[in-house]
Design a protein around this motif. Structure first.
Motif, PDB file in Angstrom:
ATOM      1  N   ARG A 265       0.900  -1.113  -0.498  1.00 22.84           N
ATOM      2  CA  ARG A 265       0.010  -0.006   0.061  1.00 22.84           C
ATOM      3  C   ARG A 265       0.995   0.911   0.329  1.00 22.84           C
ATOM      4  NH1 ARG A 265       0.163   2.792   4.793  1.00 22.84           N
ATOM      5  NH2 ARG A 265       1.113   1.451   6.493  1.00 22.84           N
ATOM      6  N   ASN A 266       0.010   2.049  -0.305  1.00 26.08           N
ATOM      7  CA  ASN A 266       0.889   3.422  -0.480  1.00 26.08           C
ATOM      8  C   ASN A 266       1.335   4.106   1.282  1.00 26.08           C
ATOM      9  OD1 ASN A 266       1.304   3.739  -3.090  1.00 26.08           O
ATOM     10  ND2 ASN A 266      -0.603   4.722  -3.621  1.00 26.08           N
ATOM     11  N   LEU A 267       1.987   4.807   1.796  1.00 24.40           N
ATOM     12  CA  LEU A 267       2.302   5.339   2.908  1.00 24.40           C
ATOM     13  C   LEU A 267       1.006   6.811   2.612  1.00 24.40           C
ATOM     14  CD1 LEU A 267       5.962   5.507   4.404  1.00 24.40           C
ATOM     15  CD2 LEU A 267       4.009   3.638   4.035  1.00 24.40           C
ATOM     16  N   THR A 268       0.723   6.880   4.778  1.00 22.82           N
ATOM     17  CA  THR A 268      -0.353   7.931   3.960  1.00 22.82           C
ATOM     18  C   THR A 268       0.753   9.289   3.981  1.00 22.82           C
ATOM     19  OG1 THR A 268       0.450   7.719   6.419  1.00 22.82           O
ATOM     20  CG2 THR A 268      -1.875   6.898   5.698  1.00 22.82           C
ATOM     21  N   GLU A 269       0.489  10.094   3.965  1.00 25.87           N
ATOM     22  CA  GLU A 269       0.589  11.646   3.811  1.00 25.87           C
ATOM     23  C   GLU A 269       1.386  12.024   5.429  1.00 25.87           C
ATOM     24  OE1 GLU A 269      -1.118  15.054   2.580  1.00 25.87           O
ATOM     25  OE2 GLU A 269      -1.629  13.688   0.865  1.00 25.87           O
ATOM     26  N   LYS A 270       0.686  11.647   6.540  1.00 20.75           N
ATOM     27  CA  LYS A 270       1.466  11.256   7.639  1.00 20.75           C
ATOM     28  C   LYS A 270       2.799  10.566   8.241  1.00 20.75           C
ATOM     29  CE  LYS A 270      -0.538  11.094  12.984  1.00 20.75           C
ATOM     30  NZ  LYS A 270       0.402   9.957  13.058  1.00 20.75           N
ATOM     31  N   GLU A 271       2.556   9.900   7.646  1.00 20.41           N
ATOM     32  CA  GLU A 271       3.281   8.609   7.749  1.00 20.41           C
ATOM     33  C   GLU A 271       4.271   8.697   7.210  1.00 20.41           C
ATOM     34  OE1 GLU A 271       1.493   3.998   8.309  1.00 20.41           O
ATOM     35  OE2 GLU A 271       1.487   5.000   5.577  1.00 20.41           O
TER      36      GLU A 271
END
Length: 227
Positions: A213-219
């Motif tokens: 999965r793509n990392l979230t902006e927060k991650e």
């Protein structure tokens, strides 16, 4: 900077792959064929296959690597991670997870962030679940946590907790070659299952084996904030 580093920073290819592209005569710098290791500036005219290079959009992913997949960019290696993912653009694994192990691998085309994560002096946490070939006493966990002599050095103190009679969790802040397997072997144990479940602030959670999965902006923001 050297052309290899620029191409890596732009997310175009690895530094090693850059050498192959240069040798094929596919890169022109200021109207002349590029030479291996050539120094360039971002304002130079740099063409790849007669098109001006430009930074690729940064990609940040987490993969739950299955056992049997090798963390290498070499497509000549059977079951390599690049062929396994079959991702359309250039990405690379941040660090390694040996072929016999499974779990979390960060994949990106951001060379600067990748190098920052791998910098040993930063003491970034990596968490694993480990099953060995027989049950162990609490003294084994204590000794593992104190540090173990392997490869001519003593490993850093780490956090080790029992999960069951033959399984424990361990949080490392370094990444010596096959570190956990070597540490347990000192005490007469063989690892039969090793899974990485976390790197810094990024966890596997419920991500299935073989999926990503793509990392979230927060991650991503939190990864960048680490020293």
């Amino acid at each position: 900077m050297r052309i290899n580093k620029l191409l890596s920073n732009y997310g175009i290819c690895s530094r090693k792959e850059a050498n192959r592209i240069i040798e094929q005569g596919r890169i022109i710098v200021n109207g002349r064929l590029c030479e291996p290791g050539q120094w360039v500036e971002e304002y130079d005219s740099i063409l790849l296959d007669n098109e001006a290079i430009k930074p690729k959009k940064k990609v940040y992913m987490v993969l739950n690597k299955p056992v049997g997949v090798t963390c290498t960019l070499s497509r000549d290696v059977e079951n390599n991670i690049i062929n396994f993912m079959n991702y359309p653009d250039y990405v690379f694994p941040v660090g390694r997870l040996d072929k016999e192990s499974q779990g979390l691998i960060l994949m990106t085309n951001d060379g600067d962030l990748g190098n920052k994560i791998l910098e040993s002096d930063n003491h970034h946490e990596k968490e694993y679940i480990v099953t060995v070939d027989k049950s162990f006493e609490d003294t084994f966990l204590d000794k593992m946590g104190e540090g173990v002599e392997i490869l001519g050095v003593k490993t850093r103190p780490c956090i080790v907790k029992r999960i069951s009679a033959d399984t424990f969790s361990i949080i490392l802040t370094q990444g010596l070659n096959r570190q956990i397997r070597r540490m347990t072997k000192v005490f007469g144990y063989e690892v039969i299952r090793l899974e990485r479940i976390r790197i810094m602030n990024v966890s596997l959670d419920d991500l299935q084996i073989g999926k990503w999965r793509n990392l979230t902006e927060k991650e991503v923001s939190e990864l960048r904030s680490y020293n």
